[in-house]
Every structure is written in structure tokens, then in C-alpha cells.
Enzyme design. Structure first.
Site, mmCIF file in Angstrom:
data_model
loop_
_atom_site.group_PDB
_atom_site.id
_atom_site.type_symbol
_atom_site.label_atom_id
_atom_site.label_comp_id
_atom_site.label_asym_id
_atom_site.label_seq_id
_atom_site.Cartn_x
_atom_site.Cartn_y
_atom_site.Cartn_z
ATOM 1 N N TYR A 1 65.021 37.872 40.706
ATOM 2 C CA TYR A 1 64.261 36.731 40.199
ATOM 3 C C TYR A 1 63.904 35.793 41.345
ATOM 4 O O TYR A 1 62.797 35.283 41.436
ATOM 5 C CB TYR A 1 65.095 35.987 39.152
ATOM 6 C CG TYR A 1 64.333 34.941 38.372
ATOM 7 C CD1 TYR A 1 63.808 35.238 37.111
ATOM 8 C CD2 TYR A 1 64.143 33.658 38.885
ATOM 9 C CE1 TYR A 1 63.113 34.291 36.389
ATOM 10 C CE2 TYR A 1 63.443 32.700 38.163
ATOM 11 C CZ TYR A 1 62.927 33.010 36.914
ATOM 12 O OH TYR A 1 62.252 32.073 36.203
ATOM 13 N N PHE B 1 32.423 32.343 42.203
ATOM 14 C CA PHE B 1 32.748 33.462 41.326
ATOM 15 C C PHE B 1 32.898 32.946 39.889
ATOM 16 O O PHE B 1 33.187 31.766 39.689
ATOM 17 C CB PHE B 1 34.047 34.111 41.819
ATOM 18 C CG PHE B 1 34.445 35.324 41.040
ATOM 19 C CD1 PHE B 1 33.711 36.498 41.138
ATOM 20 C CD2 PHE B 1 35.546 35.303 40.203
ATOM 21 C CE1 PHE B 1 34.074 37.616 40.405
ATOM 22 C CE2 PHE B 1 35.912 36.429 39.474
ATOM 23 C CZ PHE B 1 35.176 37.582 39.574
ATOM 24 N N ASP B 2 32.710 33.801 38.879
ATOM 25 C CA ASP B 2 32.686 33.299 37.493
ATOM 26 C C ASP B 2 33.982 32.598 37.068
ATOM 27 O O ASP B 2 33.947 31.542 36.440
ATOM 28 C CB ASP B 2 32.273 34.390 36.486
ATOM 29 C CG ASP B 2 33.147 35.632 36.510
ATOM 30 O OD1 ASP B 2 33.994 35.756 37.408
ATOM 31 O OD2 ASP B 2 32.974 36.497 35.632
ATOM 32 N N ASP C 1 37.793 31.536 49.038
ATOM 33 C CA ASP C 1 38.095 32.463 47.958
ATOM 34 C C ASP C 1 37.871 33.840 48.582
ATOM 35 O O ASP C 1 36.745 34.277 48.757
ATOM 36 C CB ASP C 1 37.131 32.188 46.792
ATOM 37 C CG ASP C 1 37.331 33.152 45.638
ATOM 38 O OD1 ASP C 1 38.252 33.983 45.701
ATOM 39 O OD2 ASP C 1 36.554 33.069 44.674
ATOM 40 N N ALA D 1 38.805 37.243 48.200
ATOM 41 C CA ALA D 1 39.103 38.546 47.604
ATOM 42 C C ALA D 1 38.604 39.713 48.467
ATOM 43 O O ALA D 1 39.281 40.725 48.601
ATOM 44 C CB ALA D 1 38.482 38.630 46.209
ATOM 45 N N LYS E 1 41.241 43.436 44.919
ATOM 46 C CA LYS E 1 40.069 43.923 45.629
ATOM 47 C C LYS E 1 40.505 44.530 46.969
ATOM 48 O O LYS E 1 40.977 45.650 47.006
ATOM 49 C CB LYS E 1 39.065 42.786 45.848
ATOM 50 C CG LYS E 1 38.252 42.386 44.619
ATOM 51 C CD LYS E 1 39.056 41.872 43.473
ATOM 52 C CE LYS E 1 38.240 41.329 42.325
ATOM 53 N NZ LYS E 1 38.211 39.898 42.212
ATOM 54 N N HIS F 1 30.688 35.950 28.641
ATOM 55 C CA HIS F 1 30.269 37.350 28.806
ATOM 56 C C HIS F 1 31.373 38.360 28.516
ATOM 57 O O HIS F 1 31.105 39.480 28.127
ATOM 58 C CB HIS F 1 29.702 37.583 30.215
ATOM 59 C CG HIS F 1 30.624 37.190 31.326
ATOM 60 N ND1 HIS F 1 31.019 35.887 31.537
ATOM 61 C CD2 HIS F 1 31.247 37.918 32.289
ATOM 62 C CE1 HIS F 1 31.822 35.835 32.588
ATOM 63 N NE2 HIS F 1 31.983 37.053 33.053
#
Ligand SMILES: *Cc1c(COP(=O)(O)O)cnc(C)c1O
Length: 457
Positions: free
Chosen positions: A72, A124-125, A214, A216, A257, A449
Site C-alpha cells: 500500500y 485535449f478533450d 500535457d 502523453a 500512449k 461524444h
């Protein structure tokens, strides 16, 4: 004779995929309310919905899964991930999260307030969703060239420095940070140049602002810098990545990714105080700070994936396959975003279906037709994904309507790419018969979407 190009790996395990017939697909897509997200994956033959979490892990990553320890607090796998993040990105504080959007949720809980403006290249969305959910605004300052799919600019992911500075000049006090997305996914998997990142850093310093990457697809971005920015042609991917990250104060990364794992993400930070504030939200939303919603084995696989994902031979195989599909489509005269991106081919649906009105969702119509033709699943990056304006509630119609064909890493062969290309050519050949678009039946108020329900007009 020069030896032909080939993959930098061989196949050790396979998964059977099944074809279907038109009649079956007609029923399935109707049952799925004409939303490809609502299909069962077994109803799909070649799945190009996303490159996220769909890659094939290597033998070494699977071995690491067995070595990961499930404590943990303070597991060895946490320290392995920490070391890999330090080696690849240079960031010494980090928090694991269960995926990229969770990293956004934790970080934005500290940094984003109502009425804030968050400028950058295309958000990004989920990033935009997390900004708008907090009643703040995402401001897209991407260069204009990115919105002309025929323009062959080497770094269409770049931010327009004047547009960016304009936002800061007018309302610096409302800007919590500048965000740069690497690569620029929504603009077509397009890279940002090192020069652009350096200039963003300078502007941020002038206004005393934080810079967030960001990141990715940072490795694919580094690959394009090596190929397209003269100064970097002899610099290794790892060294390029380290320089990229040197311009950021904070990073969020979806490890699904370029780290080639099925689940995971993290926040990288340099500031001790920010780290402490984020810890609180990480414990609340994700899990304890040394596992953040991940199993120890997942953290081990991420650590190994960060090294493999920044290997030049791997990246070359990866990006060349995307290019292969893009080139096949261009041979058929199909309009796509140029140059071809790092993780996907973006088909220009407005030019593909010029007879259809934007109110009838051209890219979604095209995605459905490709599925009906062949069982190939792509995804709409267009008006459905753009959501409604948070204030007026009117539909937002972005400049570009894309059908994105995202290629999972190390999964499909170029024979599969040939099937995709010919299937889309067949749709292209009958494009003049496609006069009926889609209309919305039901939708969620944000990020609609994913769950939207549609019908033919
Ligand atoms: C995938 C992605 C995210 C969100 O990550 P998830 O792991 O899907 O939650 C954020 N930004 C970019 C650029 C992405 O591609």
C-alpha cells in the site's frame, strides 16, 4: 540493394480477431445508437478508435508485471517508476494516478479557479472538460496553418506566440498556467518544435506564469524534432526529451500512449509546496501517494515502458506505420491532414463529404460509413467532440472535422493498414451517394461524444 524497412520487434503472442458481414454491422451500429464508443469491441475487426491503452506490452514489461510489489505504501515499484520518470523527464516530484485525466483532475483541483483562462495549443478533450467543469475557459492559440489540412507545415502543433501573448497582455491575472499538448492531438497528432517550446518558456517567464506540458505523446514529439529540426538530427531521443521537459514546471502524462501500458498516468512537479497540495487531492481521488489508483505491477510496467517508448528504433517503426497508412490514403486521393501525424491519420471529413452540412456531423457520418464498409472503427474529432458552448449552449463547430484513425502501438501489421485504406477508398468512391447525415437524440452536458445517442436525419 538497400534493405527494406521492417519492424524492430517480432511477435510472441497473438489474439484472434473476427470479420463480420454488412447485415450484422448494420444491426450493431443501430443498436449502438450510431455511436462507435457504444459498440462491443468484438463487433469490430480493426480497432482504430484510440491508441490509448491499446498497445502491446513487451516481454520485458510483462516480466516487470510479475516483479512489481503490491505494498500500500512505499512499494519498490513506486521507486522504480520514480527513477524512470526522473531519468526520462528530469522531474523529481511525482504522483501516480490511474490515468491522464485523473492527473488533470488532481492538479486542476489545486490550480484552476472559476473564471480562469487557460491558453495553449489545442487542448485535449478531457483537459478542456476539466477546465470547463471548473467554469474556466480553454483558449486555443494554435497556429493558423494547423487549420488548413493541405498546408505542409512541419510543426503544426505549435502555439501562435502572438495569440498567446495577447491573452497574457489582456488578462494575465486570470491565467493560472500555460498548457502545451505534446503532440497536439486534436490538430492531427502534430508536433511542437523545440524552438516554440523555448519561446513559450520565455513568454511565461516574462509574465511570471507556470508552464504545464500535457505530455502523453512526448516521445513521438521528440522523434519529429529529431527528424525535422536541423539542430537535433544527431541528438538522441532521450536527450531531446530531457530538453523538452526542461521548459516545463509541471507535466501530466497519460502513460497509456507513449509509455505503452494499458493503464496509468502521473503528474510531475518541481515545486515542493505544489506537490504537498496535490498529495491531498491524490489521496482523496486516486489512492495513497505511492500508488495513486495503480497496482504496483502497473507502475513497474510504466517504468519499463518509458524506456522502451523512447527508443529510436521503436519510434521509427511506430511513426512509419502511421505514415504508411497515410500515404496509401493519399494515393487514393483521400483528403487527410498533412503532414501525417505521429499516432494517427486524420481524414478531412469536410473535404471528403462536401455535400453534407456541418449540422449533420460530417466526420461522424464518415466514421459510421467506414465501420459499415469494413468493421474498421475510427473516431470523430469534430463537432460532436467539441461539445456545446458552456454559456450559450449552442453547438460549437470547430474549423476542422476529422475522422481520426488512431493506430495502437505494436499491434497491427501493414496488411491491416491496407484493409483500412481500401475500405476507406470504397467509401470515397461512393461519397456522392452519402447525402444523409446524423442528428442528436440524447447527449450529456459535457464530453458528450462518449455517450451520445444519434439517428439518421
Ligand atoms: C489521452 C490523453 C489525455 C487523457 O489521458 P487518459 O489516460 O485517457 O485519461 C490527456 N491529454 C492527452 C493529450 C491525451 O492524449
Amino acid at each position: 540493394m538497400e534493405l527494406p524497412f521492417s519492424e524492430s520487434y517480432r511477435i510472441k503472442m497473438v489474439e484472434t480477431i473476427r470479420k463480420s458481414n454488412l447485415e450484422e454491422r448494420q444491426k450493431w451500429i443501430k443498436d449502438a445508437k450510431y455511436n462507435l464508443f457504444l459498440l462491443k469491441s468484438e463487433q469490430v475487426f480493426i480497432d482504430l478508435l484510440t491508441d490509448s491503452g491499446t498497445g502491446a506490452m513487451s516481454d520485458k514489461q510483462w516480466s516487470e508485471m510479475m516483479l512489481g510489489d503490491e505494498s500500500y505504501a512505499g512499494a519498490s515499484s513506486y521507486y522504480k517508476m520514480k527513477e524512470a520518470i526522473f531519468n526520462i523527464t528530469g522531474f523529481d516530484y511525482f504522483l501516480p494516478t490511474h490515468q491522464g485525466r485523473a492527473a488533470e483532475n488532481v492538479l486542476f483541483s489545486v490550480l484552476v479557479k472559476e473564471g480562469n483562462l487557460v491558453p495553449g495549443n489545442s487542448h485535449f478533450d478531457t483537459t478542456k472538460g476539466h477546465i470547463e467543469f471548473r467554469k474556466a475557459f480553454a483558449i486555443d492559440c494554435t497556429i493558423d496553418e494547423a487549420f488548413d489540412t493541405t498546408c505542409n507545415h512541419p510543426f503544426k502543433g505549435n502555439v501562435d506566440l502572438e495569440k498567446l501573448e495577447d491573452v497574457l497582455k489582456k488578462s494575465a491575472d486570470k491565467v493560472p498556467f500555460i498548457i502545451m499538448t505534446l503532440t497536439n492531438n486534436s490538430a492531427g497528432g502534430q508536433p511542437v518544435s523545440m524552438e516554440n517550446l523555448r519561446m513559450v518558456r520565455q513568454i511565461a517567464d516574462r509574465y511570471g506564469k507556470i508552464v504545464l506540458f500535457d505530455s502523453a505523446r512526448f516521445a513521438e514529439n521528440a522523434y519529429f524534432i529529431k527528424l525535422r529540426e536541423e539542430k537535433y538530427k544527431d541528438v538522441s531521443i532521450r536527450a531531446i526529451a530531457l530538453e523538452i521537459f526542461s521548459y516545463a514546471d509541471i507535466i501530466t502524462m497519460s502513460s497509456k500512449k507513449d509509455a505503452i501500458v494499458n493503464i496509468g498516468g502521473f503528474i510531475g512537479m518541481r515545486d515542493d509546496e505544489l506537490f504537498r497540495q496535490c498529495c491531498m487531492f491524490n489521496i482523496m481521488f486516486e489512492g495513497y501517494i505511492t500508488y495513486g489508483g495503480l497496482a504496483g505491477r502497473d507502475m513497474n510496467a510504466i517504468a519499463q515502458g518509458l524506456y522502451e517508448g523512447t527508443d529510436f528504433e521503436y519510434l521509427n517503426t511506430r511513426v512509419k506505420q502511421v505514415e504508411y497508412l497515410g500515404n496509401r490514403l493519399m494515393e487514393f486521393g483521400i483528403p487527410i491532414q498533412q503532414p501525417i501525424g505521429g499516432h494517427a491519420v486524420f481524414v478531412d471529413a469536410k473535404r471528403f463529404l462536401p455535400g453534407l452540412k456541418k449540422e449533420e456531423f460530417q466526420a461522424q457520418t464518415l466514421a459510421i460509413q467506414l465501420y459499415l464498409e469494413s468493421g474498421v472503427r475510427g473516431v470523430e474529432i469534430g463537432a460532436l467532440m467539441a461539445d456545446r458552448d458552456p454559456i450559450t449552449r449552442e453547438n460549437r463547430y470547430p474549423k476542422l472535422e476529422f475522422l481520426r484513425l488512431a493506430i495502437p502501438r505494436r499491434v497491427y501489421t501493414n496488411n491491416h493498414m491496407d484493409v483500412v485504406a481500401v475500405a476507406l477508398k470504397n467509401v470515397f468512391d461512393r461519397r456522392n451517394e452519402l447525402t444523409r447525415g446524423m442528428r442528436i437524440i440524447r447527449e450529456a452536458p459535457i464530453m458528450r461524444h462518449f455517450t451520445i445517442e444519434l439517428d439518421l436525419v
